[in-house]
Design a protein around this motif. Structure first.
Motif, PDB file in Angstrom:
ATOM      1  N   TRP A 145     -10.343  11.071  -9.102  1.00 47.82           N
ATOM      2  CA  TRP A 145     -10.432   9.914 -10.010  1.00 47.82           C
ATOM      3  C   TRP A 145     -10.639   8.591  -9.263  1.00 47.82           C
ATOM      4  O   TRP A 145     -11.081   7.606  -9.851  1.00 47.82           O
ATOM      5  N   PHE A 146     -10.352   8.594  -7.957  1.00 50.19           N
ATOM      6  CA  PHE A 146     -10.560   7.375  -7.177  1.00 50.19           C
ATOM      7  C   PHE A 146     -12.012   6.877  -7.281  1.00 50.19           C
ATOM      8  O   PHE A 146     -12.269   5.667  -7.283  1.00 50.19           O
ATOM      9  N   ASP A 147     -12.970   7.818  -7.336  1.00 47.71           N
ATOM     10  CA  ASP A 147     -14.389   7.447  -7.310  1.00 47.71           C
ATOM     11  C   ASP A 147     -14.761   6.521  -8.467  1.00 47.71           C
ATOM     12  O   ASP A 147     -15.671   5.685  -8.334  1.00 47.71           O
ATOM     13  N   HIS A 148     -14.078   6.683  -9.597  1.00 45.04           N
ATOM     14  CA  HIS A 148     -14.451   5.939 -10.799  1.00 45.04           C
ATOM     15  C   HIS A 148     -13.439   4.856 -11.145  1.00 45.04           C
ATOM     16  O   HIS A 148     -13.599   4.170 -12.161  1.00 45.04           O
ATOM     17  N   ALA A 149     -12.401   4.706 -10.306  1.00 43.53           N
ATOM     18  CA  ALA A 149     -11.389   3.679 -10.582  1.00 43.53           C
ATOM     19  C   ALA A 149     -11.958   2.289 -10.333  1.00 43.53           C
ATOM     20  O   ALA A 149     -12.644   2.060  -9.329  1.00 43.53           O
ATOM     21  N   GLU A 150     -11.669   1.385 -11.249  1.00 47.31           N
ATOM     22  CA  GLU A 150     -12.170   0.020 -11.121  1.00 47.31           C
ATOM     23  C   GLU A 150     -11.164  -0.870 -10.408  1.00 47.31           C
ATOM     24  O   GLU A 150      -9.956  -0.646 -10.475  1.00 47.31           O
ATOM     25  N   SER A 151     -11.675  -1.863  -9.711  1.00 41.92           N
ATOM     26  CA  SER A 151     -10.829  -2.862  -9.054  1.00 41.92           C
ATOM     27  C   SER A 151     -11.629  -4.139  -8.913  1.00 41.92           C
ATOM     28  O   SER A 151     -12.870  -4.102  -8.850  1.00 41.92           O
ATOM     29  N   PRO A 152     -10.970  -5.299  -8.870  1.00 42.71           N
ATOM     30  CA  PRO A 152     -11.702  -6.563  -8.689  1.00 42.71           C
ATOM     31  C   PRO A 152     -12.510  -6.539  -7.397  1.00 42.71           C
ATOM     32  O   PRO A 152     -12.104  -5.959  -6.387  1.00 42.71           O
ATOM     33  N   ALA A 153     -13.665  -7.183  -7.443  1.00 40.05           N
ATOM     34  CA  ALA A 153     -14.587  -7.145  -6.309  1.00 40.05           C
ATOM     35  C   ALA A 153     -13.970  -7.698  -5.030  1.00 40.05           C
ATOM     36  O   ALA A 153     -14.285  -7.251  -3.928  1.00 40.05           O
ATOM     37  N   GLU A 154     -13.057  -8.674  -5.195  1.00 48.66           N
ATOM     38  CA  GLU A 154     -12.470  -9.306  -4.012  1.00 48.66           C
ATOM     39  C   GLU A 154     -11.240  -8.553  -3.487  1.00 48.66           C
ATOM     40  O   GLU A 154     -10.645  -8.960  -2.487  1.00 48.66           O
ATOM     41  N   HIS A 155     -10.872  -7.441  -4.142  1.00 50.75           N
ATOM     42  CA  HIS A 155      -9.672  -6.698  -3.745  1.00 50.75           C
ATOM     43  C   HIS A 155      -9.960  -5.678  -2.642  1.00 50.75           C
ATOM     44  O   HIS A 155     -11.039  -5.072  -2.588  1.00 50.75           O
ATOM     45  N   TYR A 156      -8.984  -5.478  -1.783  1.00 50.68           N
ATOM     46  CA  TYR A 156      -8.965  -4.307  -0.917  1.00 50.68           C
ATOM     47  C   TYR A 156      -8.716  -3.077  -1.803  1.00 50.68           C
ATOM     48  O   TYR A 156      -7.953  -3.142  -2.770  1.00 50.68           O
ATOM     49  N   ARG A 157      -9.322  -1.947  -1.447  1.00 49.57           N
ATOM     50  CA  ARG A 157      -9.087  -0.678  -2.158  1.00 49.57           C
ATOM     51  C   ARG A 157      -8.451   0.297  -1.167  1.00 49.57           C
ATOM     52  O   ARG A 157      -9.058   0.652  -0.148  1.00 49.57           O
ATOM     53  N   VAL A 158      -7.236   0.731  -1.482  1.00 45.66           N
ATOM     54  CA  VAL A 158      -6.494   1.627  -0.592  1.00 45.66           C
ATOM     55  C   VAL A 158      -5.952   2.797  -1.402  1.00 45.66           C
ATOM     56  O   VAL A 158      -5.371   2.603  -2.476  1.00 45.66           O
ATOM     57  N   GLY A 159      -6.149   4.007  -0.898  1.00 46.47           N
ATOM     58  CA  GLY A 159      -5.667   5.206  -1.577  1.00 46.47           C
ATOM     59  C   GLY A 159      -4.478   5.824  -0.867  1.00 46.47           C
ATOM     60  O   GLY A 159      -4.301   5.650   0.345  1.00 46.47           O
ATOM     61  N   LEU A 160      -3.658   6.537  -1.640  1.00 47.58           N
ATOM     62  CA  LEU A 160      -2.545   7.326  -1.096  1.00 47.58           C
ATOM     63  C   LEU A 160      -2.643   8.735  -1.659  1.00 47.58           C
ATOM     64  O   LEU A 160      -2.815   8.921  -2.867  1.00 47.58           O
ATOM     65  N   ALA A 161      -2.525   9.725  -0.786  1.00 44.95           N
ATOM     66  CA  ALA A 161      -2.609  11.112  -1.236  1.00 44.95           C
ATOM     67  C   ALA A 161      -1.801  12.002  -0.314  1.00 44.95           C
ATOM     68  O   ALA A 161      -1.482  11.634   0.828  1.00 44.95           O
ATOM     69  N   HIS A 162      -1.499  13.200  -0.830  1.00 46.33           N
ATOM     70  CA  HIS A 162      -0.700  14.162  -0.071  1.00 46.33           C
ATOM     71  C   HIS A 162      -1.335  15.536  -0.252  1.00 46.33           C
ATOM     72  O   HIS A 162      -1.387  16.065  -1.362  1.00 46.33           O
ATOM     73  N   GLY A 163      -1.845  16.103   0.837  1.00 40.11           N
ATOM     74  CA  GLY A 163      -2.477  17.411   0.731  1.00 40.11           C
ATOM     75  C   GLY A 163      -3.277  17.752   1.963  1.00 40.11           C
ATOM     76  O   GLY A 163      -3.137  17.132   3.018  1.00 40.11           O
ATOM     77  N   SER A 164      -4.160  18.729   1.809  1.00 44.46           N
ATOM     78  CA  SER A 164      -4.892  19.293   2.937  1.00 44.46           C
ATOM     79  C   SER A 164      -6.371  18.940   2.841  1.00 44.46           C
ATOM     80  O   SER A 164      -7.052  19.341   1.890  1.00 44.46           O
ATOM     81  N   VAL A 165      -6.854  18.167   3.811  1.00 43.79           N
ATOM     82  CA  VAL A 165      -8.282  17.837   3.856  1.00 43.79           C
ATOM     83  C   VAL A 165      -9.057  19.106   4.180  1.00 43.79           C
ATOM     84  O   VAL A 165      -8.836  19.744   5.208  1.00 43.79           O
ATOM     85  N   GLN A 166      -9.964  19.471   3.309  1.00 44.61           N
ATOM     86  CA  GLN A 166     -10.657  20.746   3.431  1.00 44.61           C
ATOM     87  C   GLN A 166     -11.641  20.761   4.599  1.00 44.61           C
ATOM     88  O   GLN A 166     -12.393  19.811   4.816  1.00 44.61           O
ATOM     89  N   GLY A 167     -11.597  21.867   5.364  1.00 47.31           N
ATOM     90  CA  GLY A 167     -12.526  22.052   6.460  1.00 47.31           C
ATOM     91  C   GLY A 167     -12.203  21.271   7.710  1.00 47.31           C
ATOM     92  O   GLY A 167     -12.997  21.273   8.651  1.00 47.31           O
TER      93      GLY A 167
END
Length: 375
Positions: A145-167
């Motif tokens: 869902w991060f791909d389609h999440a909106e944020s103000p243009a002047e904002h930093y975008r930072v994600g948090l997740a817990h899991g296994s990066v594939q490959g």
């Protein structure tokens, strides 16, 4: 400039059942103490937000007092903390998080992201995108869902997740809770803070695992750190600094012992250790009685100096030398028993045979000493 402190996998409440109770208690306390170290680092570097990417708690069943201790320790940094649940402390309908809220343990400067909703911190021009686990295992990428999440243009975008990066991670890592390796790019993130892997690991310049702040296992994967993230402006490449936070050093070592120099090398390494070391030692080879007694002495001395030492010796054999046998005066039936025990060390009861051989040798040595004293 945005400064973040990225940490994960605190595993508070981990029992360390393989250790003696006093050792386990100290190792568990070190995990609480690590929170204070993180707070000190956050203060020292004047970070804007501390990001905790899951597995704050080792289990849903930790005691109420443990929950209070965790949130009390966090108050050493008065700035903002943002936490997400991981697989060990997933945001179930009834969870450690709902209990923490009922207990009133969560202070105003701590945000629990228990649902996948954007968190906007306007004062910092920061939009955080969390992917909390709401069950222990999932088989879809919760960061999609991060791909389609909106944020103000002047904002930093930072994600948090817990899991296994594939490959990317070791093939032995469970495939549950998969994460796409390209998520930081597809979601236009300035940084993606990950948890689950217990060591520091760079996936790409915008995506890292911080690892656990306090080592908790013998696997050598660069544990005992937190990451200081500095981002000059939105879409700038983050500057990532690895900071030491661990108290204990975990060592898993194997030695083959056959001659005096082999034992001397082991003695030299053990002498370099102190009360910050947790050691799992596996030994194999064949020693005469004198060297075996010397080994026992150095192991006993080291156990009194390090935090924990477990020596696995089932592959170690004792072979009395001709000089040993001459000194023991082992003739006739006793000599035959010694030969039999020497041979049985290579069978299913090898460890018991080795211990019996040493015990017999000690008894014979004591008898010989008593006779000499009576002369």
């Amino acid at each position: 400039m945005l400064r973040l402190l990225h940490t994960a996998d605190w595993q508070i409440g981990k029992s360390f059942g393989q250790f003696d109770p006093d050792e386990a208690a100290l190792l568990a306390q070190a995990r609480i103490d690590a929170i204070g170290k993180l707070a000190a680092v956050a203060n020292e570097h004047q970070v804007d937000v501390v990001l905790v990417a899951g597995d704050v708690f080792d289990a849903q069943t930790v005691a109420d007092k443990t929950i209070h201790r965790v949130f009390n320790a966090m108050q050493a940094f008065a700035g903002h903390w943002v936490l997400i649940p991981g697989n060990h402390d997933a945001a179930l309908a009834e969870s450690v998080w709902s209990r923490a809220e009922r207990l009133g343990a969560v202070s105003d400067n701590v945000t629990l992201c228990l649902t996948p909703e954007a968190l906007s911190l306007d004062a910092l021009k920061l939009t955080l995108l969390p992917a909390p686990l709401t069950q222990r295992h999932t088989y879809q990428d919760l960061t999609a869902w991060f791909d389609h999440a909106e944020s103000p243009a002047e904002h930093y975008r930072v994600g948090l997740a817990h899991g296994s990066v594939q490959g990317v991670l070791d093939d032995s890592i469970d495939s549950a809770n998969p994460l796409a390796p390209e998520r930081a790019a597809s979601a236009r993130l300035d940084y993606l803070a990950l948890g689950d892997w217990h060591g520091v690991k760079e996936i790409n310049p915008r995506c890292w695992y911080s690892g656990t702040p306090e080592p908790d296992r013998f696997r050598s994967n660069d544990a005992g750190h937190a990451l200081l993230i500095s981002i000059a402006a939105p879409q700038a490449i983050p500057e990532v600094t690895v900071l030491d936070t661990g108290s204990y050093r975990w060592h898993q070592q194997h030695y083959e012992l056959r001659v005096d120099s082999d034992l001397a090398a082991l003695e030299q390494w053990l002498a370099s250790l102190n009360d910050h070391d947790v050691v799992a030692l596996s030994l194999e080879g064949t020693l005469d009685l004198a060297l075996h007694h010397r080994l026992e002495r150095v192991l006993n001395q080291t156990q009194g100096r390090v935090r924990s030492l477990h020596a696995e010796m089932h592959q170690l054999r004792v072979a009395p030398s001709e000089e040993d046998l001459a000194q023991l005066a082992a003739e006739g039936y006793v000599g035959e028993v010694i030969d039999e025990l020497k041979n049985e060390q290579h069978g299913e009861q090898g460890e018991a045979a080795r211990d019996a051989l040493i015990l017999l040798a000690d008894m014979l040595g004591q008898q010989r000493g008593d006779k000499e004293a009576q002369r």
